[in-house]
Design an enzyme around this catalytic site. Structure first.
Site, PDB file in Angstrom:
ATOM      1  N   LYS A 110     -10.011  -5.444  10.650  1.00  0.00           N
ATOM      2  CA  LYS A 110     -11.187  -4.970   9.902  1.00  0.00           C
ATOM      3  C   LYS A 110     -12.508  -5.150  10.660  1.00  0.00           C
ATOM      4  O   LYS A 110     -13.440  -4.377  10.460  1.00  0.00           O
ATOM      5  CB  LYS A 110     -11.245  -5.657   8.542  1.00  0.00           C
ATOM      6  CG  LYS A 110     -10.103  -5.222   7.634  1.00  0.00           C
ATOM      7  CD  LYS A 110     -10.106  -5.957   6.306  1.00  0.00           C
ATOM      8  CE  LYS A 110      -8.871  -5.563   5.500  1.00  0.00           C
ATOM      9  NZ  LYS A 110      -8.829  -6.254   4.202  1.00  0.00           N
ATOM     10  N   ASN A 166     -12.272  -1.161   6.313  1.00  0.00           N
ATOM     11  CA  ASN A 166     -10.873  -1.183   5.846  1.00  0.00           C
ATOM     12  C   ASN A 166     -10.341   0.219   5.560  1.00  0.00           C
ATOM     13  O   ASN A 166      -9.155   0.380   5.277  1.00  0.00           O
ATOM     14  CB  ASN A 166     -10.712  -2.056   4.588  1.00  0.00           C
ATOM     15  CG  ASN A 166     -11.228  -1.370   3.347  1.00  0.00           C
ATOM     16  OD1 ASN A 166     -12.368  -0.909   3.326  1.00  0.00           O
ATOM     17  ND2 ASN A 166     -10.402  -1.260   2.337  1.00  0.00           N
ATOM     18  N   THR A 184     -12.026 -20.976  12.875  1.00  0.00           N
ATOM     19  CA  THR A 184     -12.985 -20.891  13.985  1.00  0.00           C
ATOM     20  C   THR A 184     -14.378 -21.088  13.375  1.00  0.00           C
ATOM     21  O   THR A 184     -14.950 -20.169  12.785  1.00  0.00           O
ATOM     22  CB  THR A 184     -12.886 -19.505  14.663  1.00  0.00           C
ATOM     23  OG1 THR A 184     -11.508 -19.229  14.929  1.00  0.00           O
ATOM     24  CG2 THR A 184     -13.675 -19.443  15.946  1.00  0.00           C
ATOM     25  N   GLY A 236     -12.226 -18.369   4.986  1.00  0.00           N
ATOM     26  CA  GLY A 236     -11.982 -17.222   5.865  1.00  0.00           C
ATOM     27  C   GLY A 236     -13.256 -16.454   6.165  1.00  0.00           C
ATOM     28  O   GLY A 236     -14.007 -16.108   5.261  1.00  0.00           O
ATOM     29  N   ALA A 237     -13.493 -16.227   7.454  1.00  0.00           N
ATOM     30  CA  ALA A 237     -14.672 -15.465   7.876  1.00  0.00           C
ATOM     31  C   ALA A 237     -14.246 -14.341   8.815  1.00  0.00           C
ATOM     32  O   ALA A 237     -14.960 -13.981   9.740  1.00  0.00           O
ATOM     33  CB  ALA A 237     -15.694 -16.382   8.546  1.00  0.00           C
ATOM     34  N   SER A 292       0.818  -1.222   0.000  1.00  0.00           N
ATOM     35  CA  SER A 292       0.000   0.000   0.000  1.00  0.00           C
ATOM     36  C   SER A 292       0.852   1.272   0.000  1.00  0.00           C
ATOM     37  O   SER A 292       0.517   2.222  -0.720  1.00  0.00           O
ATOM     38  CB  SER A 292      -0.959   0.007   1.190  1.00  0.00           C
ATOM     39  OG  SER A 292      -1.984  -0.924   0.965  1.00  0.00           O
ATOM     40  N   ASP A 320     -13.305  -2.646   0.318  1.00  0.00           N
ATOM     41  CA  ASP A 320     -12.867  -3.982  -0.121  1.00  0.00           C
ATOM     42  C   ASP A 320     -13.929  -4.704  -0.944  1.00  0.00           C
ATOM     43  O   ASP A 320     -13.607  -5.418  -1.892  1.00  0.00           O
ATOM     44  CB  ASP A 320     -12.641  -4.885   1.114  1.00  0.00           C
ATOM     45  CG  ASP A 320     -11.274  -4.722   1.736  1.00  0.00           C
ATOM     46  OD1 ASP A 320     -10.374  -4.160   1.083  1.00  0.00           O
ATOM     47  OD2 ASP A 320     -11.117  -5.179   2.890  1.00  0.00           O
ATOM     48  N   GLY A 371      -4.117 -11.040  -5.154  1.00  0.00           N
ATOM     49  CA  GLY A 371      -4.940  -9.927  -4.678  1.00  0.00           C
ATOM     50  C   GLY A 371      -4.534  -8.548  -5.163  1.00  0.00           C
ATOM     51  O   GLY A 371      -5.021  -7.544  -4.612  1.00  0.00           O
TER      52      GLY A 371
HETATM   53  P1  ATR Z   1      -8.927  -9.361   8.259  1.00  0.00           P
HETATM   54  O1  ATR Z   1      -9.433  -8.259   9.112  1.00  0.00           O
HETATM   55  O2  ATR Z   1      -7.864  -8.908   7.319  1.00  0.00           O
HETATM   56  O3  ATR Z   1      -9.921 -10.214   7.557  1.00  0.00           O
HETATM   57  P2  ATR Z   1      -8.961 -11.265  10.395  1.00  0.00           P
HETATM   58  O4  ATR Z   1     -10.326 -10.747  10.711  1.00  0.00           O
HETATM   59  O5  ATR Z   1      -7.997 -11.501  11.496  1.00  0.00           O
HETATM   60  O6  ATR Z   1      -8.207 -10.298   9.350  1.00  0.00           O
HETATM   61  O7  ATR Z   1      -9.148 -12.573   9.532  1.00  0.00           O
HETATM   62  C1  ATR Z   1      -8.082 -13.443   9.250  1.00  0.00           C
HETATM   63  C2  ATR Z   1      -8.659 -14.737   8.688  1.00  0.00           C
HETATM   64  O8  ATR Z   1      -7.569 -15.673   8.496  1.00  0.00           O
HETATM   65  C3  ATR Z   1      -9.658 -15.410   9.601  1.00  0.00           C
HETATM   66  O9  ATR Z   1     -10.557 -16.137   8.791  1.00  0.00           O
HETATM   67  C4  ATR Z   1      -8.742 -16.359  10.392  1.00  0.00           C
HETATM   68  O10 ATR Z   1      -9.403 -17.453  10.987  1.00  0.00           O
HETATM   69  P3  ATR Z   1     -10.052 -17.310  12.467  1.00  0.00           P
HETATM   70  O11 ATR Z   1     -11.363 -16.584  12.253  1.00  0.00           O
HETATM   71  O12 ATR Z   1     -10.228 -18.698  12.930  1.00  0.00           O
HETATM   72  O13 ATR Z   1      -9.074 -16.503  13.281  1.00  0.00           O
HETATM   73  C5  ATR Z   1      -7.842 -16.842   9.285  1.00  0.00           C
HETATM   74  N1  ATR Z   1      -6.576 -17.373   9.782  1.00  0.00           N
HETATM   75  C6  ATR Z   1      -5.569 -16.673  10.329  1.00  0.00           C
HETATM   76  N2  ATR Z   1      -4.556 -17.514  10.651  1.00  0.00           N
HETATM   77  C7  ATR Z   1      -4.956 -18.768  10.316  1.00  0.00           C
HETATM   78  C8  ATR Z   1      -4.352 -20.065  10.363  1.00  0.00           C
HETATM   79  N3  ATR Z   1      -3.132 -20.251  10.848  1.00  0.00           N
HETATM   80  N4  ATR Z   1      -5.063 -21.123   9.884  1.00  0.00           N
HETATM   81  C9  ATR Z   1      -6.312 -20.938   9.373  1.00  0.00           C
HETATM   82  N5  ATR Z   1      -6.924 -19.738   9.297  1.00  0.00           N
HETATM   83  C10 ATR Z   1      -6.252 -18.677   9.753  1.00  0.00           C
END
Ligand code: ATR
Length: 307
Positions: free
Chosen positions: A77, A98, A183, A157-158, A28, A132, A270
């Site tokens: 975020k 973001n 999670t 990813g959530a 960025s 985003d 990305g």
């Molecule tokens: P952002 O704000 O950029 O989306 P975030 O909210 O921390 O960042 O999201 C990171 C994502 O990567 C989440 O889906 C996270 O999973 P959790 O919700 O279980 O934390 C995922 N993530 C980060 N490290 C991980 C790992 N080692 N294995 C699997 N998923 C991971």
């Protein structure tokens, strides 16, 4: 002055920053400083490492130091949502922030971005936006030739980025949306929200057995060297996917994208999403049209070593 050269730093230089952890990979600053130079603005964009439990203090610090605005990345975020004074419809709709625009009252007593005010008097508020969500849709169309409407999608990813993408894809009219997250409860909560807000979308938590048009990685897995795939290979084969998009752009080819290319999928990193979310943020801070091609060229040099 030649717009390709940054104005010298001075006592009037204004600041913008991206906050995240990790942050050293961020492209960025390269993208935004190229744009600020092109616009001839006496501004600079820097990257600050901020851990989650210091986000509140960092936001307060930026506000009181007179920063024009901020971008937020992993893992801020979602955490930023309750810390904003005002949420734009984009942040409310797509459930994550973001971009922060610091605003103060103008002579007509209306809130205006401080970057567009010659003088800042009175209180400053933090206005949260999400740039985003639209950026990912545009990048999917341009970089993968993918039309999200009626597509079947596996979203990994959530967190903040995943949530915004899921809700925006649902709004775009995807047919099936499969959600996977480390999670599981977060994926379940997101699925419930989508089922309520977008009843025509078939949303499920878990892996599809049949084919999908798109696998979208919105986790941070792949960012660090030594990272593997962001999904369990026993549960899903990339042979089931037409296209794979990774929101990560550094490394330019993550293990996921390498495996996807080997499996014959169309792939994109990305860069496009970063570009379009950044262009929209810059327009909010400056009130000027973003020099998108200058920003793209700066990103290509930063990420691939050449434009
Ligand atoms: P952002 O704000 O950029 O989306 P975030 O909210 O921390 O960042 O999201 C990171 C994502 O990567 C989440 O889906 C996270 O999973 P959790 O919700 O279980 O934390 C995922 N993530 C980060 N490290 C991980 C790992 N080692 N294995 C699997 N998923 C991971």
């Amino acid at each position: 002055m030649n717009p390709q050269f940054a104005r010298p730093l001075s006592a009037t230089t204004r600041m913008v920053a991206v906050l995240g952890a990790p942050i050293r990979h961020s492209a960025s600053p390269a993208m935004h400083n190229a744009a600020l130079a092109q616009l001839g603005l006496d501004w600079r964009y820097v990257a600050c490492a901020v851990v989650p439990d210091k986000l509140r203090e960092a936001l307060e610090g930026a506000r009181h130091l007179g920063f024009v605005g901020l971008n937020l990345t992993v893992p801020h975020k979602l955490l930023a949502l309750p810390l904003m004074d005002e949420l734009d419809a984009s942040a409310r709709l797509w459930g994550a922030v973001n971009t922060v625009v610091f605003e103060a009252k103008n002579a007509a007593d209306e809130w205006q971005p401080v970057g567009q005010l010659a003088e800042v008097r009175g209180p400053v508020r933090a206005h949260g936006y999400n740039t985003d969500a639209d950026a990912i849709i545009r990048s999917l169309r341009e970089d993968l030739g993918l039309e999200p409407r009626s597509a079947r999608v596996l979203l990994l990813g959530a967190g903040g980025a995943g949530r915004a993408a899921a809700l925006r894809l649902a709004d775009e009219g995807v047919e099936e949306l499969w959600l996977v997250n480390r999670t599981v409860e977060k994926a379940e909560a997101l699925a419930a929200e989508i089922a309520e807000r977008f009843p025509s979308v078939d949303v499920r938590v878990g892996y599809p057995e049949s084919e999908v048009e798109l696998v979208l990685n919105a986790t941070s897995v792949g960012l660090k060297s030594g990272d593997g795939l962001p999904f369990t290979a026993a549960n899903f084969s990339l042979k089931q996917a037409d296209c794979v998009y990774d929101m990560i752009y550094r490394p330019a080819e993550t293990p996921l994208l390498q495996a996807a290319r080997a499996a014959g999928c169309r792939t994109a990193n990305g860069l496009g999403m970063l570009l379009y979310q950044g262009a929209a943020a810059l327009e909010l801070w400056t009130g000027q049209v973003a020099p998108v091609e200058v920003m793209r060229a700066a990103l290509e040099v930063e990420i691939y070593g050449q434009a």
